[in-house]
Each structure stands twice: as C-alpha cells, then as structure tokens.
Design a protein around this motif. Structure first.
Motif, PDB file in Angstrom:
ATOM      1  N   LEU A  96     -21.974 -57.852  36.126  1.00  0.00           N
ATOM      2  CA  LEU A  96     -22.022 -56.504  35.544  1.00  0.00           C
ATOM      3  C   LEU A  96     -23.305 -56.341  34.732  1.00  0.00           C
ATOM      4  CD1 LEU A  96     -18.330 -56.189  34.273  1.00  0.00           C
ATOM      5  CD2 LEU A  96     -19.300 -55.306  36.415  1.00  0.00           C
ATOM      6  N   ASP A  97     -23.894 -55.142  34.756  1.00  0.00           N
ATOM      7  CA  ASP A  97     -25.080 -54.924  33.924  1.00  0.00           C
ATOM      8  C   ASP A  97     -24.830 -53.889  32.824  1.00  0.00           C
ATOM      9  OD1 ASP A  97     -26.791 -53.360  36.731  1.00  0.00           O
ATOM     10  OD2 ASP A  97     -25.014 -52.764  35.607  1.00  0.00           O
ATOM     11  N   GLY A  98     -23.591 -53.549  32.587  1.00  0.00           N
ATOM     12  CA  GLY A  98     -23.225 -52.675  31.469  1.00  0.00           C
ATOM     13  C   GLY A  98     -21.709 -52.609  31.393  1.00  0.00           C
ATOM     14  N   ILE A  99     -21.166 -52.542  30.170  1.00  0.00           N
ATOM     15  CA  ILE A  99     -19.709 -52.416  30.087  1.00  0.00           C
ATOM     16  C   ILE A  99     -19.306 -51.306  29.121  1.00  0.00           C
ATOM     17  CG2 ILE A  99     -19.260 -54.844  30.664  1.00  0.00           C
ATOM     18  CD1 ILE A  99     -18.505 -55.252  27.676  1.00  0.00           C
ATOM     19  N   VAL A 100     -18.118 -50.716  29.401  1.00  0.00           N
ATOM     20  CA  VAL A 100     -17.518 -49.730  28.501  1.00  0.00           C
ATOM     21  C   VAL A 100     -16.161 -50.274  28.103  1.00  0.00           C
ATOM     22  CG1 VAL A 100     -16.483 -47.437  28.350  1.00  0.00           C
ATOM     23  CG2 VAL A 100     -18.709 -47.734  29.456  1.00  0.00           C
ATOM     24  N   VAL A 101     -15.921 -50.377  26.796  1.00  0.00           N
ATOM     25  CA  VAL A 101     -14.597 -50.778  26.330  1.00  0.00           C
ATOM     26  C   VAL A 101     -13.943 -49.540  25.728  1.00  0.00           C
ATOM     27  CG1 VAL A 101     -13.274 -52.382  24.914  1.00  0.00           C
ATOM     28  CG2 VAL A 101     -15.494 -53.072  25.824  1.00  0.00           C
ATOM     29  N   ALA A 102     -12.860 -49.083  26.353  1.00  0.00           N
ATOM     30  CA  ALA A 102     -12.128 -47.930  25.829  1.00  0.00           C
ATOM     31  C   ALA A 102     -11.047 -48.494  24.921  1.00  0.00           C
ATOM     32  CB  ALA A 102     -11.541 -47.110  26.962  1.00  0.00           C
ATOM     33  N   ALA A 103     -11.246 -48.380  23.628  1.00  0.00           N
ATOM     34  CA  ALA A 103     -10.334 -49.025  22.674  1.00  0.00           C
ATOM     35  C   ALA A 103     -10.347 -48.254  21.359  1.00  0.00           C
ATOM     36  CB  ALA A 103     -10.762 -50.479  22.474  1.00  0.00           C
ATOM     37  N   VAL A 151     -23.391 -52.533  25.773  1.00  0.00           N
ATOM     38  CA  VAL A 151     -21.954 -52.302  25.565  1.00  0.00           C
ATOM     39  C   VAL A 151     -21.755 -50.929  24.930  1.00  0.00           C
ATOM     40  CG1 VAL A 151     -19.901 -53.098  24.315  1.00  0.00           C
ATOM     41  CG2 VAL A 151     -21.534 -54.763  25.241  1.00  0.00           C
ATOM     42  N   GLU A 152     -20.822 -50.147  25.464  1.00  0.00           N
ATOM     43  CA  GLU A 152     -20.460 -48.876  24.838  1.00  0.00           C
ATOM     44  C   GLU A 152     -18.964 -48.872  24.555  1.00  0.00           C
ATOM     45  OE1 GLU A 152     -22.128 -46.409  23.575  1.00  0.00           O
ATOM     46  OE2 GLU A 152     -24.045 -47.336  24.142  1.00  0.00           O
ATOM     47  N   ILE A 153     -18.586 -48.218  23.461  1.00  0.00           N
ATOM     48  CA  ILE A 153     -17.170 -48.125  23.115  1.00  0.00           C
ATOM     49  C   ILE A 153     -16.721 -46.673  23.302  1.00  0.00           C
ATOM     50  CG2 ILE A 153     -15.449 -48.483  21.287  1.00  0.00           C
ATOM     51  CD1 ILE A 153     -16.886 -51.078  21.929  1.00  0.00           C
ATOM     52  N   ALA A 154     -15.621 -46.482  24.022  1.00  0.00           N
ATOM     53  CA  ALA A 154     -14.998 -45.161  24.072  1.00  0.00           C
ATOM     54  C   ALA A 154     -13.816 -45.220  23.113  1.00  0.00           C
ATOM     55  CB  ALA A 154     -14.532 -44.846  25.490  1.00  0.00           C
ATOM     56  N   ASN A 155     -13.859 -44.392  22.081  1.00  0.00           N
ATOM     57  CA  ASN A 155     -12.806 -44.456  21.062  1.00  0.00           C
ATOM     58  C   ASN A 155     -11.585 -43.663  21.511  1.00  0.00           C
ATOM     59  OD1 ASN A 155     -11.177 -44.356  18.837  1.00  0.00           O
ATOM     60  ND2 ASN A 155     -12.758 -43.641  17.421  1.00  0.00           N
ATOM     61  N   ILE A 156     -10.645 -44.359  22.158  1.00  0.00           N
ATOM     62  CA  ILE A 156      -9.448 -43.641  22.642  1.00  0.00           C
ATOM     63  C   ILE A 156      -8.239 -43.896  21.728  1.00  0.00           C
ATOM     64  CG2 ILE A 156     -10.195 -43.540  25.060  1.00  0.00           C
ATOM     65  CD1 ILE A 156      -8.160 -45.877  25.575  1.00  0.00           C
ATOM     66  N   GLY A 181       0.232 -36.365  28.328  1.00  0.00           N
ATOM     67  CA  GLY A 181      -0.596 -35.806  29.399  1.00  0.00           C
ATOM     68  C   GLY A 181      -1.977 -35.443  28.894  1.00  0.00           C
ATOM     69  N   GLU A 182      -1.999 -34.680  27.795  1.00  0.00           N
ATOM     70  CA  GLU A 182      -3.277 -34.255  27.208  1.00  0.00           C
ATOM     71  C   GLU A 182      -4.105 -35.462  26.765  1.00  0.00           C
ATOM     72  OE1 GLU A 182      -2.495 -31.684  23.950  1.00  0.00           O
ATOM     73  OE2 GLU A 182      -2.668 -29.857  25.159  1.00  0.00           O
ATOM     74  N   ALA A 183      -3.404 -36.403  26.125  1.00  0.00           N
ATOM     75  CA  ALA A 183      -4.102 -37.583  25.617  1.00  0.00           C
ATOM     76  C   ALA A 183      -4.731 -38.363  26.765  1.00  0.00           C
ATOM     77  CB  ALA A 183      -3.147 -38.465  24.833  1.00  0.00           C
ATOM     78  N   THR A 184      -4.026 -38.465  27.875  1.00  0.00           N
ATOM     79  CA  THR A 184      -4.561 -39.213  29.015  1.00  0.00           C
ATOM     80  C   THR A 184      -5.818 -38.525  29.560  1.00  0.00           C
ATOM     81  OG1 THR A 184      -2.337 -39.965  29.526  1.00  0.00           O
ATOM     82  CG2 THR A 184      -3.978 -40.198  31.266  1.00  0.00           C
ATOM     83  N   VAL A 185      -5.741 -37.189  29.679  1.00  0.00           N
ATOM     84  CA  VAL A 185      -6.913 -36.443  30.162  1.00  0.00           C
ATOM     85  C   VAL A 185      -8.097 -36.689  29.232  1.00  0.00           C
ATOM     86  CG1 VAL A 185      -7.868 -34.132  30.513  1.00  0.00           C
ATOM     87  CG2 VAL A 185      -5.558 -34.669  31.317  1.00  0.00           C
ATOM     88  N   LYS A 186      -7.820 -36.654  27.908  1.00  0.00           N
ATOM     89  CA  LYS A 186      -8.905 -36.843  26.941  1.00  0.00           C
ATOM     90  C   LYS A 186      -9.457 -38.269  27.014  1.00  0.00           C
ATOM     91  CE  LYS A 186     -10.058 -36.146  22.085  1.00  0.00           C
ATOM     92  NZ  LYS A 186      -9.529 -35.665  20.804  1.00  0.00           N
ATOM     93  N   ALA A 187      -8.557 -39.242  27.191  1.00  0.00           N
ATOM     94  CA  ALA A 187      -9.016 -40.633  27.287  1.00  0.00           C
ATOM     95  C   ALA A 187      -9.944 -40.799  28.490  1.00  0.00           C
ATOM     96  CB  ALA A 187      -7.822 -41.576  27.396  1.00  0.00           C
ATOM     97  N   VAL A 188      -9.609 -40.134  29.599  1.00  0.00           N
ATOM     98  CA  VAL A 188     -10.464 -40.188  30.783  1.00  0.00           C
ATOM     99  C   VAL A 188     -11.826 -39.568  30.456  1.00  0.00           C
ATOM    100  CG1 VAL A 188     -10.785 -39.316  33.129  1.00  0.00           C
ATOM    101  CG2 VAL A 188      -8.548 -40.180  32.412  1.00  0.00           C
ATOM    102  N   GLU A 189     -11.794 -38.413  29.775  1.00  0.00           N
ATOM    103  CA  GLU A 189     -13.047 -37.724  29.435  1.00  0.00           C
ATOM    104  C   GLU A 189     -13.935 -38.594  28.545  1.00  0.00           C
ATOM    105  OE1 GLU A 189     -12.344 -33.894  27.759  1.00  0.00           O
ATOM    106  OE2 GLU A 189     -11.410 -33.110  29.567  1.00  0.00           O
TER     107      GLU A 189
END
Lengths: 129, 665
Positions: free
Chosen positions: B61-68, B92-97, B109-117
């Motif tokens: 891998l040459d880049g990672i995203v941690v959604a946490a 490394v990038e962090i998606a704050n979900i 449902g809404e939260a899942t859509v937002k987590a994807v976004e």
C-alpha cells in the motif's frame, strides 16, 4: 403568579440588569444610605428577583426608599446596577395602576415627613411631567 | 497507480452501534485507488495495529485511511504503525467517524451515509499526500530564566542541578522577588526570608547558574533549541568584582529621601542602595535618576569613601548576546493601583494594602516590626480587613479573576496580629472564603476558632477618616444588618496582576497572553507549564495568581520540561509546516503580519520564471518556528502559501469528494 412572571421579565428588560452576575458580596447594601429604612435591602432586590419573588418587592415600602444616589451602581464589582433594578421595580409597580406618573397626593401618602428633600425631588423628576 | 488501504474501526460499540461498517466497506471498495479494505473492533489495539501493518506490507500500500476516532486520539499511533511497515508516516489520513459521526447521530442510516462520505473525503485527500520528512535541529544546552523571584530561583536551581548552564535574569539589583518582602508564610508561619535566602545563596554559589541582576531582556529571536537573547545589563555604577558590600557608600550617601520600593514606599532609601540586607549579589547599584553626581556632576561621596575603589560613574549599559535552548518565563506579579477605589480612602496612611502590612509586620520593615498606625505611631486597638479589593471585579476598576492568595494571607495576617496582640480586635469582611489546599482550611479556621478573629460575610461600602480613627460602613449579609464600625487600621486585600513588562516580553517570545495579561499555557489541564510557543515554559504568577508552594511546584515542573528538552541532542520538527510557492509570492508581507510565531521573514530570493531569472522579495518560512497553524495560508492573497500535509489541493479534493456525493443523492 403568571402576572408576576411577566413583570419579572419586564423588570429585567427595563433595567437591562443581568442578575446572574451578582456574587452576593453586599457592596451595594454596604454603600446604601437608605439601608436601615429599607425592609428589603438593595442586595435582596437581586436575590428576591432571582427566585422570582416580585410580589414581596412590589408590596414593600423599600421600593420607594431608594434615593437613587447610585453609590451601589458605582461600587458594584459585578456591574449589576442595583439602583437601575429598583427603578425598574418601581415602574413595574406604577404601570399596572394605569398611570405612568405619581400624583402629589400619592407621594405625600407614600413618604414619611422626615425623609430627605432629595428623595422627593428625585421622585418628582422621575414620575411627574 | 496508487494503492490505498482503508481500515474501519468499530471502537467496540462506539462506532458500530450506529454505523454499519459492512455497508461502509462495500461502498468504499468501489472507489478508484482503494486496493484494500478491512474492519476490526479496535484498530488502536495491538491486533488492530498488526492488521494494518500486515496489510501495508502484503499489498504494498502507498497510502492508508483509518476511519476511527478523532485524529487527536490516535493519529500518532497509526502514523507509527505505517512507519514500522515501511510507509512514510504522513501517508496516513484519519476519517473521524466517531466524534464527528457515530456519537452525534441516532439514526444508523444517516450515520452510515455520513461515515461513507467522511471516509471518501479522506481517501480523496490521501491520494494527494506526499511523503514528508521532519527537519533535524540541534539544541543549545543552556537555559534562560527570566525573573529572579522564587519561581525563577527554583527553576534555575532544578535545571542547573541536572547539569545545564542557566542564566537567571532579574531587573532589580537583587534576586529574591516578592517572597523576600514577605514576613511569614502560610500555613506554617515560618519566616519567609529564612526559607528563601538559603535558596538564593544556592543559586549564587552554583557553578552552573549565572545571575544577571539589574538586567533586562532587550530582544529574543530564534526557536525551540536555538533562541538568541540580547540582555541589557544596566550600568550599576559599581564594579561587581571590586565591591565587598561593606556598606560605607550607602551609609554616607546624602540623598536619603527616595521611596524604598522594597518597603512598598513606606520608608526611604539612598541613591546608592541595596534593596534589602540579604540582597544577592550584595553589591549596591546607583539609582542614576536620583543621584546628585549624575544630576549635577557634584558629590561623588560614595567614591571617596569606597575603600576598594569599586564606584565607577563612567560605567555604561552593556549588552550580552547569548544562545539558549529553552526559556522559562517567571516574571511574577505586582499589586494593582488603588486610585479608582476612592471609597476605601487609600490615601489615608492608616488604610494600607496587604503587601504594605507585610512590610509593617516585618522585623526589618519601616517600623521595625512594631505594629503601629502610620499616621500617628499609635498601636491600633482594632484592625479591619477588606477582602476582594479589585478582585472578582468585572468593571474597569478591577480584575475579573480571583487573586487566589488573599484569603490565606489575610488569615495569616489576622493570626500574626492576634498572636502578638490578643487585645486587638480583628474583623474581616469577606465575600467567600476560599481556602482549598493542604492544611489551608484548618489554618483559616484556627484564625477564627483559636485566635478569635471575627469573619463578617459582607462588604464595606465606605471607609471614612474621622481624625483619630476610621469609620467603616459595612454590611453583615448573614444577619442582614448594617455595621458602623470604629477601627484604627484598614488592610485591603488588593488584587494582583502580572508584572509590568510582560506584554513586550510576550511579544518578543511570540508567546500569547490572555485578556488579563497572564501568560497563556499550551493546555489548561494537560500542558500547564508550557506556553504554546515551543521551548518557552512558564513558572509562577506570570501564568496566573499562585501561592508559594504552587509556584515552587510549577517552577520544578517547568524545569523538568526544560531538562527534557535540553537532554536531547536533536529536535525533530513537525514537517506539516507552511511552504511558499516562490513563483506566486509577491512579497506583500500579509503572511508575516498574521503569523503568531514570528516564523516568516522576507528576503531576496532567486526566482526562475520560465527561464527568466530574477531576485525578488519573497516570503520565507522558518520550518523550526512554524507550528503549522495555517493562518498565513488563509491570509495569502495570491495562493502562494500552502500547508504541507494540508495543501489547498488536498482540502479542495476533500470538499469535492463531499460535494460530488451530495449532488449524486
């Protein structure tokens, strides 16, 4: 009680005072030249209003014993302006009577003869045309 | 072709209870560049970290995203994981979900859509990430301590004990500060000088500590590990090497009517003087403003009587320039002016501040420790204390904060009075008694229970001069009665404020001060002795009102931070700093104006524009000073500034990713 809730709101609105700022230090009462005459002391105007007891203040003569010397306003460390509050309570007392102003007869009835001239002058200035 | 790994954390049920991780993975897999996607209950746990590390290695891998959770929590953790897997940690990038998503939504449902976004936006950003490498800077193994009170003394001693050189700079002719002026200390009532002077002597005799008294900071430049300070050593007019401190000069000096600062102006000193008997160094200074020799050219008596010939009227201010790795600000406090509090009648000599009382009750004070009225020398029969004078006062007269030390020192003063003179009547008007601290409340209670001090919940409206006594008009709020008291002396617990000179010092250090001019700490709870400017540490009342134990504790903590810094040979800088595109910069200086850290300078730079080479005035970012706040990026009108790791293109990509998603729906 509903009536008083409205009046409390009106008093706070007219005076522009944030009673929540008061830290109960008593500098207002300590500075008050009318303290001994007043049934409810300047600092109590704030505590009474804080618990919504407008009736006690409206019914008390203490309301009319403030000389509006503004010592309390000048010395209050929290910028609460007790004299402005007392002034607003006076207006709340007058307004429901259907008149914005005091009459000479009313003044005579309200005040003891040994009260200072300054007080009468101040009252006339505020409530007479 | 980029290969991005995406890792969805459940955070136990914190995220999983609201966000459908399976659905997120399914959505994410379809995004261009995503080569790997996985989920795990706790990505920050050892097993979660191993999962990421293996995925990076196995899939190149040459880049990672941690959604946490928030990057404030575990960005550093995941960067380390990437590094150990051979990936640059800034890929490394962090998606704050969690904080931004699962915790604030009820609807799954809404939260899942937002987590994807949010994850999609992070993926868009990481595709534009570039490897970043921190710069290495050397550390100058020397510390500068500004302020020679108990805070500065303690910090200097602790740093020096660890083996580092320390320069201790003090503006007055002696170290010791406010503590030297105090009589006794609470809650043990031991003599202030008795516990302070040994520390002063330790400082003076320590081979690693260089004391610079009668000196002030003129200029500070540089950054953590590499500060350069210019110190003005004011002309003392006395040669430090020759002087023996015998005292012949100050005993003979004919100018005797200068208000003595050390005795809060209650007594007079001479023009050539030492502030107090245990002054350190024991070398007098000539107050040139008041010295006859300097005013008229005549006199010179001190020079005549000086046996070692130490007096030198020709001495000039000297400037020393020295390099430091770390700086401790320990400039202390002063008492506010009472000019605006007319009702307390401070112009009356029997109405004094608590600091003045310290001097009056002090054996070496203006009255020789005799408790007398300053107006007529009579012993008072009654003393009244007024608390919170100027403190907790939001009007323009006072200070909005609690000065913190007054309740305790007033209890101390009352005990000192009652202990010596049980017949004196002592009243204390207080608003709230605030005595938290080890053995503090017990101390305050003793003043009332054992010594018979009367505490009155209420305030004083006016203090009036009645000739032979003072009349106090106050109120007792608990009894709701007015008190008209006759008293002989009034002591005002006057608010304290940061020492004058803290403002220019703070701007020299690019360190911030709050609305009350106290130095700001980097974090109110977790970094209380560090200023937001790297390498600048705080000790004592410069940071906020403090008593002696707290000051000493904080000074030790600041020293520990300094030692930790100076022990390093190399400092790695944060590579997420601002960078200038020299082809777009027009040298307008806006970035320099907004930079809170003084990291931006301007100079002629060679610019090669399509083969046309010129020298232009271009902005330059000092990577070691820049903390990556991004203010310059916002200010730059030509878009020449970029924050590495958060470039305009990266942020735009994130926004685009979010907007495209929304237009799809």
């Amino acid at each position: 009680m509903l009536n008083y809730e409205y009046q409390l709101e009106e008093i706070l609105d007219i005076s522009g005072v944030d009673i929540g700022r008061c830290m109960k230090c008593g500098r207002c009462s300590a500075s008050c030249p009318s303290y001994d005459e007043m049934e409810h002391r300047p600092h109590q105007f704030i505590t009474y209003l804080a618990r919504g007891d407008v009736a006690a203040l409206l019914e008390s003569d203490a309301l009319w014993q403030c000389l509006a010397c503004f010592s309390c306003v000048q010395r209050c460390p929290r910028d609460v302006k007790p004299a402005n509050l007392i002034e607003a309570v006076r207006l709340a007392a007058i307004r429901p009577k259907g008149a914005e102003f005091l009459t000479v007869e009313e003044v005579e009835a309200k005040f003891a003869p040994d009260m200072p001239q300054q007080l009468l002058v101040a009252a006339f200035r505020k409530y007479m045309r | 072709m980029e290969k991005i790994g995406v890792f969805i954390c459940h955070c136990g049920s914190n995220i999983k209870a609201t966000v459908d991780a399976d659905a997120v993975i399914k959505e994410i897999r379809g995004i261009t560049g995503v080569a790997f996607a996985a989920q795990y209950p706790y990505m920050c746990a050892k097993a979660g970290q191993s999962l990421i590390e293996a995925a990076i290695r196995d899939n190149s891998l040459d880049g990672i995203v941690v959604a946490a959770c928030s990057p404030r929590m575990h960005e550093a953790t995941f960067r380390k994981v990437a590094e150990s897997a051979g990936l640059n940690p800034y890929m490394v990038e962090i998606a704050n979900i969690r904080e931004h998503c699962s915790w604030i939504h009820r609807d799954g449902g809404e939260a899942t859509v937002k987590a994807v976004e949010l994850t999609r936006a992070a993926i868009a950003k990481v595709r534009l990430n570039a490897p970043l490498f921190p710069e290495e800077n050397s550390v100058v193994k020397r510390a500068l301590v500004i302020g020679g009170g108990i805070a500065g003394i303690q910090a200097a001693l602790d740093i020096a004990e660890a083996g580092f050189e320390v320069d201790l700079v003090e503006t007055t002719p002696s170290i010791g500060g406010k503590m030297a002026q105090l009589d006794k200390t609470f809650p043990t009532l031991d003599c202030s000088a008795c516990i302070l002077t040994p520390k002063m002597v330790d400082c003076a005799s320590h081979d690693k500590i260089n004391i610079l008294t009668y000196s002030q900071i003129e200029k500070i430049e540089g950054f953590v590990g590499n500060f350069t300070a210019t110190i003005r050593k004011k002309a003392r007019s006395v040669c430090m090497e020759k002087c023996t401190g015998c005292g012949d000069c100050w005993n003979k000096c004919p100018v005797k009517k200068i208000p003595d600062e050390f005795n809060t102006g209650l007594s007079n000193r001479t023009a050539i003087y030492i502030p107090f008997a245990q002054a350190l160094p024991l070398v007098p200074a000539i107050d040139r403003e008041h010295c006859i020799k300097f005013k008229t050219g005549k006199c010179g008596l001190c020079q005549t009587v000086c046996q070692p010939g130490a007096i030198d009227f020709e001495l000039q201010d000297e400037f020393a320039t020295e390099k430091y790795g770390a700086i401790v600000v320990a400039t202390g406090f002063e008492v506010i002016e009472l000019g605006k509090f007319g009702e307390f009648g401070y112009d009356n000599p029997d109405v004094i501040t608590s600091m003045e009382f310290e001097r009056i009750t002090h054996g070496a004070g203006p009255t020789g420790g005799e408790l007398v009225r300053l107006s007529d020398g009579r012993k008072p029969k009654s003393i009244t204390f007024i608390q919170c004078v100027g403190s907790r006062d939001i009007t323009e007269r006072g200070k909005p904060y609690c000065s913190k030390i007054c309740c305790m020192y007033t209890a101390k003063h009352s005990i000192l009075i009652k202990d010596k003179y049980p017949d004196i009547d002592v009243n204390i008007f207080y608003i709230d008694m605030r005595t938290p601290g080890k053995a503090y409340d017990e101390f305050y209670r003793r003043s009332e229970e054992d010594f018979g001090v009367r505490y009155i919940k209420g305030q004083v409206g006016r203090v009036m001069d009645m000739g032979d006594h003072l009349a106090i008009s106050g109120v007792d709020l608990l009894d709701n009665v007015k008190l008209e008291l006759k008293t002989d002396m009034v002591i005002l617990a006057t608010a304290i404020q940061p020492a004058t000179g803290i403002k220019p010092l703070a701007s020299m250090l690019s360190a911030s001060i709050d609305t009350n001019n106290f130095m700001t700490e980097a974090h109110a709870k977790l970094r209380p002795v560090e200023s937001p400017t790297a390498g600048v540490f705080l000790a004592g009342a410069a940071q906020g009102p403090k008593d002696i134990p707290e000051t000493v504790g904080q000074a030790g903590a600041a020293a520990a931070k300094v030692i930790g810094l100076l022990a390093k040979d190399i400092l790695l800088s944060n590579p997420c700093t601002a960078t200038v595109d020299i082809n777009s910069c027009n040298g307008c200086s806006l970035c320099g104006l907004v930079c809170p850290y003084g990291a931006i300078s301007y100079g002629p730079t060679k610019v090669d524009e399509f083969g046309y080479k010129t020298l232009e005035r271009i902005s330059h970012v000092n990577q070691a000073l820049c903390l990556g706040c991004g203010a310059c990026v916002v200010a730059c009108p030509s878009g020449a500034m970029n924050l590495l790791g958060y470039t305009n293109l990266q942020l735009q990509a994130e926004v685009d990713a979010l907007c495209l998603m929304n237009s799809d729906r």
